[in-house]
Design a protein around this motif. Structure first.
Motif, PDB file in Angstrom:
ATOM      1  N   CYS A  52       0.828  -1.225   0.000  1.00  0.00           N
ATOM      2  CA  CYS A  52       0.000   0.000   0.000  1.00  0.00           C
ATOM      3  C   CYS A  52       0.855   1.264   0.000  1.00  0.00           C
ATOM      4  CB  CYS A  52      -0.997  -0.024   1.141  1.00  0.00           C
ATOM      5  SG  CYS A  52      -0.277  -0.087   2.749  1.00  0.00           S
ATOM      6  N   SER A  53       2.132   1.143  -0.318  1.00  0.00           N
ATOM      7  CA  SER A  53       3.035   2.266  -0.610  1.00  0.00           C
ATOM      8  C   SER A  53       3.550   3.034   0.604  1.00  0.00           C
ATOM      9  CB  SER A  53       2.418   3.250  -1.617  1.00  0.00           C
ATOM     10  OG  SER A  53       1.716   4.270  -0.978  1.00  0.00           O
ATOM     11  N   LEU A  54       3.376   2.501   1.790  1.00  0.00           N
ATOM     12  CA  LEU A  54       3.926   3.193   2.967  1.00  0.00           C
ATOM     13  C   LEU A  54       5.388   2.828   3.186  1.00  0.00           C
ATOM     14  CD1 LEU A  54       0.906   2.884   5.408  1.00  0.00           C
ATOM     15  CD2 LEU A  54       1.636   4.887   4.122  1.00  0.00           C
ATOM     16  N   VAL A  55       5.809   1.742   2.547  1.00  0.00           N
ATOM     17  CA  VAL A  55       7.207   1.309   2.636  1.00  0.00           C
ATOM     18  C   VAL A  55       7.732   1.145   1.205  1.00  0.00           C
ATOM     19  CG1 VAL A  55       8.750  -0.543   3.423  1.00  0.00           C
ATOM     20  CG2 VAL A  55       6.767   0.073   4.811  1.00  0.00           C
ATOM     21  N   ALA A  56       8.926   1.675   0.961  1.00  0.00           N
ATOM     22  CA  ALA A  56       9.518   1.554  -0.384  1.00  0.00           C
ATOM     23  C   ALA A  56      10.284   0.241  -0.472  1.00  0.00           C
ATOM     24  CB  ALA A  56      10.444   2.733  -0.632  1.00  0.00           C
ATOM     25  N   LYS A  77      -3.281   1.370  -6.589  1.00  0.00           N
ATOM     26  CA  LYS A  77      -3.816   1.766  -5.276  1.00  0.00           C
ATOM     27  C   LYS A  77      -5.342   1.803  -5.260  1.00  0.00           C
ATOM     28  CE  LYS A  77      -0.086   4.774  -3.567  1.00  0.00           C
ATOM     29  NZ  LYS A  77       0.229   6.192  -3.333  1.00  0.00           N
ATOM     30  N   LYS A  78      -5.938   2.107  -6.407  1.00  0.00           N
ATOM     31  CA  LYS A  78      -7.406   2.172  -6.468  1.00  0.00           C
ATOM     32  C   LYS A  78      -8.042   0.819  -6.162  1.00  0.00           C
ATOM     33  CE  LYS A  78      -8.597   5.979  -9.480  1.00  0.00           C
ATOM     34  NZ  LYS A  78      -9.368   6.340 -10.676  1.00  0.00           N
ATOM     35  N   VAL A  82      -6.975  -0.690   2.779  1.00  0.00           N
ATOM     36  CA  VAL A  82      -6.094  -1.229   3.820  1.00  0.00           C
ATOM     37  C   VAL A  82      -6.568  -0.829   5.216  1.00  0.00           C
ATOM     38  CG1 VAL A  82      -4.448   0.704   3.651  1.00  0.00           C
ATOM     39  CG2 VAL A  82      -3.672  -1.500   4.514  1.00  0.00           C
TER      40      VAL A  82
ATOM     41  N   LEU B  97      -1.378   8.928   1.846  1.00  0.00           N
ATOM     42  CA  LEU B  97      -0.270   8.220   1.194  1.00  0.00           C
ATOM     43  C   LEU B  97      -0.715   6.910   0.560  1.00  0.00           C
ATOM     44  CD1 LEU B  97       2.606   8.831   3.804  1.00  0.00           C
ATOM     45  CD2 LEU B  97       2.092  10.123   1.732  1.00  0.00           C
ATOM     46  N   VAL B  98      -1.715   6.232   1.158  1.00  0.00           N
ATOM     47  CA  VAL B  98      -2.173   4.964   0.563  1.00  0.00           C
ATOM     48  C   VAL B  98      -3.147   5.202  -0.587  1.00  0.00           C
ATOM     49  CG1 VAL B  98      -1.892   3.691   2.726  1.00  0.00           C
ATOM     50  CG2 VAL B  98      -4.143   4.585   2.126  1.00  0.00           C
ATOM     51  N   PRO B 100      -4.650   7.118  -4.156  1.00  0.00           N
ATOM     52  CA  PRO B 100      -3.978   7.442  -5.435  1.00  0.00           C
ATOM     53  C   PRO B 100      -3.776   8.930  -5.680  1.00  0.00           C
ATOM     54  CG  PRO B 100      -6.265   6.790  -5.817  1.00  0.00           C
ATOM     55  CD  PRO B 100      -6.049   6.699  -4.347  1.00  0.00           C
ATOM     56  N   ARG B 256       7.634   8.073   4.193  1.00  0.00           N
ATOM     57  CA  ARG B 256       7.554   6.636   3.916  1.00  0.00           C
ATOM     58  C   ARG B 256       8.846   5.989   4.400  1.00  0.00           C
ATOM     59  NH1 ARG B 256       3.433   6.551  -0.326  1.00  0.00           N
ATOM     60  NH2 ARG B 256       3.418   8.578  -1.311  1.00  0.00           N
ATOM     61  N   GLN B 257       8.777   4.699   4.748  1.00  0.00           N
ATOM     62  CA  GLN B 257       9.975   4.020   5.247  1.00  0.00           C
ATOM     63  C   GLN B 257      10.810   3.470   4.111  1.00  0.00           C
ATOM     64  OE1 GLN B 257       7.686   1.385   7.911  1.00  0.00           O
ATOM     65  NE2 GLN B 257       8.997   2.144   9.518  1.00  0.00           N
TER      66      GLN B 257
END
Lengths: 305, 257
Positions: A52-56, A77-78, A82, B97-98, B100, B256-257
């Protein structure tokens, strides 16, 4: 059919050098109810964070319903809703605002956002509480609020990170029923949980992750069939004889009314009932000593099975 | 996301921001009105009456543009820094952030929220100033453009501060130790003609000098610095702040991490 989630060789090394994921690969089919299990620090939340893009991610590829996140992350993401482990909403905002705003972030027009918010807040029993600041809600209500928020854009893939942590048993059961309905209606669900009973009750397929690696990835049924031994507890309504012996079974008398019997793979529990009947024992109830999946889980993460 | 969807997301952020500062108006809107009223009474009426003219205007007329601009700068900055840091602190930034929503929409949403608060307070302070002096508008165009540019610039600066902040202390350090001194030394209360040449030249390094003087030109038609230079400086800093903010969002630094 395109999988709901496809992960290939996913790696994550944090800035301090800790390798949280060491090249995991995973596939979740559309419509599945999938459990991602593992001990604390195994890499479950990192995996979800990357989805869900919170971690790269450091390396690897990840596609959601065929959309590669490196090519079009907004489109991917759509598809995703989460529900994180920790509360992550502004606790000064009202529940209705939190859900309606989230719909806005996905581009839903305001009227539709309000309709959807009503639909999901009602479905999760929060409609009467919609106008109070979210900090006033109980822990269980806050978790349900996060589920409503995750569903407001009607994602095809719902990811729940320990959704029933700290929720009482009654509330947990009602959340299970709700999730089963959502899944039956076509939403693919990925669940991480510490309650292995939850995974056994809800999920069809399972992956167990440990030290950043997938140690098992199969159906719940196939996993349970690997169990070689199960221990059952029998409660009797009358007093048990002092010496209870059942040929071929390991038996332990716990107290005057409780008996533990180990049943090996290939043995039949009917034989135990027959023997107890012969001994004049009136069986009032019977249950597994431990959750069956829990036994498998312990075996796998400790490298036993 | 289509442009229509991006617009909905943008308006959602702006609406949320406006609702936030209106909900806590005693912390966000009222203090500026009270502080500026005190400035008008003390510097304008009590002390100002003994100072006489400055730049060809009464001292009260001279300080009003600077005080309005001071309210715009501090409120645009404070709104974004406290709101965005707050969303980082309680993790609600993850809601964005989650989703789009493109990064530039997130940035524009927060900045617009800060700009609306800056404008709201500017109107309140202007109305308060009418109790003490007459309002002069030399150029509506300059006033409107400089107000918008300044509030955008300081809202962006607030955003950068919020991204780097680790604690609530960090969001008050810059306003207290950087912004306030620069405002006080930016010609709000005095004309740079009063300064010795050396200090007048040093003052030209202060970006607030250009902001305050451009706005004073819009209201009174007088300025210590060239209007063109003022616009160019503000535009330059705005482009730099916007680019850096986008860089922070695109790299996910501290988000973001």
């Amino acid at each position: 059919m395109i999988p709901a989630l496809q992960i290939e060789n996913l790696c994550k090394v944090y800035a301090d050098g800790f390798a949280a994921l060491k090249g995991i690969s995973l596939q979740v089919e559309q419509g599945d109810f999938f459990a991602l299990l593992g001990p604390n620090g195994a890499g479950k939340s990192t995996t979800i964070g990357i989805i869900c893009s919170l971690v790269a991610k450091t390396q690897g590829s990840l596609s959601v319903f065929g959309v590669n996140i490196d090519e079009d992350f907004p489109a991917a993401k759509k598809f995703i809703g989460v529900v994180p482990q920790e509360f992550n909403f502004n606790q000064f905002e009202k529940g209705i605002d939190i859900v309606v705003n989230q719909a806005g972030y996905y581009g839903l027009p305001r009227e539709l956002a309000k309709e959807r918010a009503e639909k999901y807040l009602k479905a999760l029993g929060l409609w009467d509480k919609r106008e109070i600041p979210s900090r006033m809600l109980s822990g269980g209500m806050k978790r349900r609020l996060m589920i409503a928020r995750a569903l407001v854009h009607e994602p095809r893939l719902l990811i729940l990170d320990e959704p029933t942590a700290g929720v009482d048993i009654e509330m947990r059961r009602s959340m299970w029923d709700f999730l089963k309905k959502i899944n039956a209606a076509g939403t693919t669900i990925i669940l991480t949980t510490h309650y292995l009973e939850e995974a056994e009750a809800l999920c069809r397929n399972i992956a167990i992750i440990n030290h950043g690696e997938i140690v098992e990835n199969t159906s719940v049924r196939a996993l349970l069939s690997q169990l070689h031994r199960e221990v059952f507890i029998f409660d009797s309504s009358n007093a048990l004889p002092q010496d209870v012996v059942i040929a071929g079974f390991a038996v332990q008398r716990i107290d005057d009314h409780t008996l533990e019997v180990a049943v090996e793979k290939g043995q039949h529990i009917n034989e135990v009932f027959a023997a107890l009947n012969t001994l004049g024992v009136q069986v009032a109830s019977m249950r597994n000593k431990a959750n069956r999946l829990e036994e498998m889980f312990v075996n796998l993460v400790e490298g036993g099975a | 996301m289509s442009l229509a969807e991006q617009y909905i997301a943008f308006m959602t952020i702006v609406r949320k921001e406006i609702k936030r500062y209106l909900r806590i108006w005693t912390q966000t809107l009222l203090p500026s009105a009270i502080t500026m009223s005190l400035y008008f009474v003390i510097f304008g009426t009590l002390i100002g009456s003994r100072i006489g003219e400055m730049g060809g205007f009464s001292y009260m007329q001279f300080v009003v543009p600077g005080l309005i601009m001071m309210a715009i700068v501090t409120n645009s900055y404070s709104n974004v820094v406290s709101s965005f840091f707050g969303s980082k602190f309680n993790n609600s930034v993850e809601e964005l952030l989650v989703s789009p929503v493109p990064n530039y929409v997130i940035l524009m949403g927060y900045v617009t929220g800060g700009v609306t608060r800056g404008l709201f307070v500017a109107i309140v302070v202007t109305l308060v100033s009418l109790f003490f002096t007459e309002l002069h508008i030399h150029s509506y165009l300059v006033v409107v453009v400089i107000v918008l540019m300044t509030s955008v610039l300081f809202a962006l600066a607030g955003f950068i501060n919020a991204v780097y902040a680790n604690s609530f202390d960090d969001i008050s350090i810059v306003p207290t130790f950087v912004l306030t001194p620069l405002i006080y030394l930016g010609g709000v209360f005095y004309s740079m003609d009063l300064l010795p040449e050396f200090w007048a030249n040093v003052s030209r390094l202060n970006p607030l000098v250009y902001v305050v003087n451009a706005f004073r030109y819009g209201m009174l038609g007088v300025s210590d610095v060239s209007l063109t230079v003022s616009f160019a400086m503000i535009a330059f800093f705005t482009v730099v702040a916007f680019s850096y903010s986008m860089h922070l969002l695109n790299t996910g630094k501290r988000l973001r991490q």
